[in-house]
Design a protein around this motif. Structure first.
Motif, PDB file in Angstrom:
ATOM      1  N   SER A 180       0.876  -1.182   0.000  1.00  0.00           N
ATOM      2  CA  SER A 180       0.000   0.000   0.000  1.00  0.00           C
ATOM      3  C   SER A 180       0.900   1.215   0.000  1.00  0.00           C
ATOM      4  O   SER A 180       2.042   1.151   0.462  1.00  0.00           O
TER       5      SER A 180
ATOM      6  N   LYS B 165       0.258   3.951   1.568  1.00  0.00           N
ATOM      7  CA  LYS B 165       0.178   4.623   2.875  1.00  0.00           C
ATOM      8  C   LYS B 165       0.019   3.594   3.979  1.00  0.00           C
ATOM      9  O   LYS B 165      -0.525   2.523   3.720  1.00  0.00           O
ATOM     10  N   GLY B 166       0.404   3.959   5.193  1.00  0.00           N
ATOM     11  CA  GLY B 166       0.176   3.086   6.335  1.00  0.00           C
ATOM     12  C   GLY B 166      -1.263   3.235   6.819  1.00  0.00           C
ATOM     13  O   GLY B 166      -1.948   4.197   6.458  1.00  0.00           O
ATOM     14  N   GLY B 167      -1.728   2.253   7.585  1.00  0.00           N
ATOM     15  CA  GLY B 167      -3.031   2.388   8.241  1.00  0.00           C
ATOM     16  C   GLY B 167      -4.231   2.037   7.376  1.00  0.00           C
ATOM     17  O   GLY B 167      -5.363   2.202   7.801  1.00  0.00           O
TER      18      GLY B 167
ATOM     19  N   LYS C 291      -3.250  -2.955   5.274  1.00  0.00           N
ATOM     20  CA  LYS C 291      -2.426  -3.830   4.434  1.00  0.00           C
ATOM     21  C   LYS C 291      -2.037  -5.112   5.173  1.00  0.00           C
ATOM     22  O   LYS C 291      -2.196  -6.216   4.634  1.00  0.00           O
TER      23      LYS C 291
ATOM     24  N   MET D 133     -12.107  -1.684   4.223  1.00  0.00           N
ATOM     25  CA  MET D 133     -13.014  -0.802   4.984  1.00  0.00           C
ATOM     26  C   MET D 133     -13.922  -0.021   4.023  1.00  0.00           C
ATOM     27  O   MET D 133     -14.160   1.174   4.186  1.00  0.00           O
TER      28      MET D 133
HETATM   29  P1  ADP Z   1      -1.435  -1.196   7.699  1.00  0.00           P
HETATM   30  O1  ADP Z   1      -0.715  -2.497   7.561  1.00  0.00           O
HETATM   31  O2  ADP Z   1      -1.927  -0.673   6.365  1.00  0.00           O
HETATM   32  O3  ADP Z   1      -0.671  -0.142   8.445  1.00  0.00           O
HETATM   33  P2  ADP Z   1      -3.147  -2.566   9.586  1.00  0.00           P
HETATM   34  O4  ADP Z   1      -3.440  -3.846   8.912  1.00  0.00           O
HETATM   35  O5  ADP Z   1      -2.116  -2.574  10.672  1.00  0.00           O
HETATM   36  O6  ADP Z   1      -2.781  -1.427   8.518  1.00  0.00           O
HETATM   37  O7  ADP Z   1      -4.528  -1.981  10.102  1.00  0.00           O
HETATM   38  C1  ADP Z   1      -4.638  -0.722  10.749  1.00  0.00           C
HETATM   39  C2  ADP Z   1      -5.729  -0.818  11.817  1.00  0.00           C
HETATM   40  O8  ADP Z   1      -6.995  -0.989  11.180  1.00  0.00           O
HETATM   41  C3  ADP Z   1      -5.555  -2.029  12.730  1.00  0.00           C
HETATM   42  O9  ADP Z   1      -5.945  -1.655  14.008  1.00  0.00           O
HETATM   43  C4  ADP Z   1      -6.518  -3.063  12.161  1.00  0.00           C
HETATM   44  O10 ADP Z   1      -6.963  -3.958  13.140  1.00  0.00           O
HETATM   45  C5  ADP Z   1      -7.632  -2.193  11.653  1.00  0.00           C
HETATM   46  N1  ADP Z   1      -8.330  -2.782  10.486  1.00  0.00           N
HETATM   47  C6  ADP Z   1      -7.792  -3.130   9.300  1.00  0.00           C
HETATM   48  N2  ADP Z   1      -8.733  -3.590   8.459  1.00  0.00           N
HETATM   49  C7  ADP Z   1      -9.927  -3.544   9.134  1.00  0.00           C
HETATM   50  C8  ADP Z   1     -11.289  -3.875   8.809  1.00  0.00           C
HETATM   51  N3  ADP Z   1     -11.607  -4.327   7.605  1.00  0.00           N
HETATM   52  N4  ADP Z   1     -12.213  -3.678   9.758  1.00  0.00           N
HETATM   53  C9  ADP Z   1     -11.887  -3.178  10.978  1.00  0.00           C
HETATM   54  N5  ADP Z   1     -10.640  -2.844  11.338  1.00  0.00           N
HETATM   55  C10 ADP Z   1      -9.662  -3.009  10.446  1.00  0.00           C
END
Ligand code: ADP
Length: 433
Positions: free
Chosen positions: A102, A104-106, A109, A264
């Protein structure tokens, strides 16, 4: 007497919906044997576990049984032998390596990478998950493993086995302490992690990439051979610009984008059980804009924010795995070769082998750009003003993007134009009509 050509003729009515060709011309029919009134053959698909398998089998049996004189049909479904892409000791027995990235973070991914690993394991594949984020490893949190003991055998690290998945993360090596490192050190650590983990035999290894589209991501893409990348995004503001950035980064190193997962994207209301698409319609125009598919829309779901326990309980969306397997099959069949592209001062000429050239004037092509800077992401309205395009606009560089699109760098400084092949053909046929 039953003839081979009659059997092939009826089987050629079956079209592969992903490759848009019939299964006889695709060379899927093998070992065709006629023995009196019995016919047997195998159908060799491009990828193991293809969700279309049963549909092909049933259809083939029905069609061959409809031929006069055929009383018995035996169809065996097989899959093309995968050539292992990586020769390093670490990955030489891994059939497919897929990056989950991705810009961006958050955006979820890591959650999607772990979900994919669970979905594939639930389908019976041998699966590994590698978390390459040095600064914010998420795998220990996602699986609630805070006391892992990684074993070293000779010079190789052995991944953790956790409920049928093989897991590896910087978090298992660093503990909970944050990593403080500079660029070159990061690349060195990542390369080490990519080449010194003994995965053993795996069908799929998912690599949870660090967020962003910079040097670390390029190091990963250049160190190992990836089959393709899945890009995770949300529909929040500017996310389409991010998707384009992700596609272009992987294409720089010739890694195809297998598809996009929109995380989401909606929520299901407790009261009415209806799906509410908070950021707009389910139908996304990613395919029209970039020529790539949206593999899945994932809802906001509090269960996904909890630690993963067994892969069975976390495998809840088998469409996600099925769509990705089909994308991997499409890529390995390499059905569409890129066109030859000629840049002239007033037009661009695209020529696909065996087809007449398609000539499009620079002005028309530039005007058809559907990137997030030229078309509003939410309303779909064109924001580019045709009259603002310079009269002498011309393309400076064209880069083929896998087997689905080309990106064009224009003389007006616009660098993010992506034209799916189907857009190029539709501009051409629109004018012909
Ligand atoms: P990234 O890897 O993009 O930084 P994460 O996978 O760590 O993102 O997810 C960020 C936050 O969002 C985490 O707290 C995760 O549990 C929550 N999250 C991710 N996808 C969903 C979803 N589909 N529904 C609810 N919470 C989610």
């Amino acid at each position: 007497m039953i003839q081979k050509k009659d059997i092939l003729k009826v089987l050629s009515q079956i079209e592969d919906p992903d490759l848009h060709k019939d299964i006889v011309s695709l060379g899927f029919i093998k070992e065709l044997v006629i023995d009196g009134s019995s016919v047997s053959f195998s159908i060799e698909l491009t990828t193991a576990g293809c969700p279309l398998k049963n549909m092909f089998k049933t259809e083939a049996e029905k069609l061959v049984l409809s031929i006069d004189g055929v009383e018995k049909v035996q169809v065996v479904m097989t899959a093309r032998q995968t050539r292992y892409g990586n020769s390093s000791d670490s990955l030489k027995k891994v059939k497919h390596v897929i990056a989950v990235a991705s810009a961006k973070g958050g955006v979820g991914k890591s959650t999607i990478a772990a979900t994919l690993a669970c979905e594939f394991a639930a389908k019976g594949f041998k699966v590994g998950l590698l978390d390459t984020d040095l600064f914010g490893p998420s795998l220990p949190t996602l699986f609630n493993i805070h006391e892992s003991q990684i074993v070293q055998r000779e010079n190789m690290l052995i991944p953790m086995e956790y409920n049928g998945l093989k897991l590896m993360s910087f978090g298992f090596l660093l503990g909970d302490a944050p990593a403080i490192m500079r660029g070159p050190m990061v690349s060195g650590y990542i390369q080490q992690l990519l080449t010194t983990v003994e995965w053993g035999e795996l069908d799929y290894l998912f690599i949870d990439m660090p967020p962003g589209t910079g040097d670390i991501q390029l190091t990963i893409s250049q160190t190992i051979k990836l089959d393709g990348a899945v890009i995770v995004t949300t529909r929040s503001s500017l996310s389409l610009v991010d998707v384009a950035r992700g596609i272009l980064m992987f294409e720089k190193v010739q890694i195809p984008t297998l598809g996009v997962v929109e995380n989401m994207a909606y929520f299901i209301c407790d009261n009415c059980e209806k799906e509410h698409f908070i950021f707009g319609e389910k139908k996304s125009d990613l395919s029209e804009r970039f020529g790539i598919e949206t593999i899945a829309h994932i809802p906001v779901d509090s269960n996904r924010a909890k630690p993963f326990d067994t892969y069975e309980t976390n495998a809840v969306n088998s469409d996600l795995a099925d769509s990705l397997i089909r994308q991997v099959g499409k890529i390995s069949a390499d059905a569409v070769a890129p066109p030859e592209v000629k840049l002239l001062s007033d037009r661009v000429i695209f020529t696909w082998l065996g087809n007449p050239p398609i000539e499009i004037e620079n002005h028309i092509l530039r005007d058809a750009c559907k990137c997030a800077l030229c078309v509003d992401e939410y309303s779909g309205e064109k924001t580019l003003k045709t009259e603002d395009i310079p009269q002498d606009i011309h393309a400076l560089e064209v880069t083929p993007l896998g087997n689905y699109a080309v990106s064009i760098q224009w003389s007006d400084g616009h660098t993010s134009s992506i034209y799916p092949y189907k857009t190029i053909r539709s501009i051409d046929s629109g004018r012909a009509g």
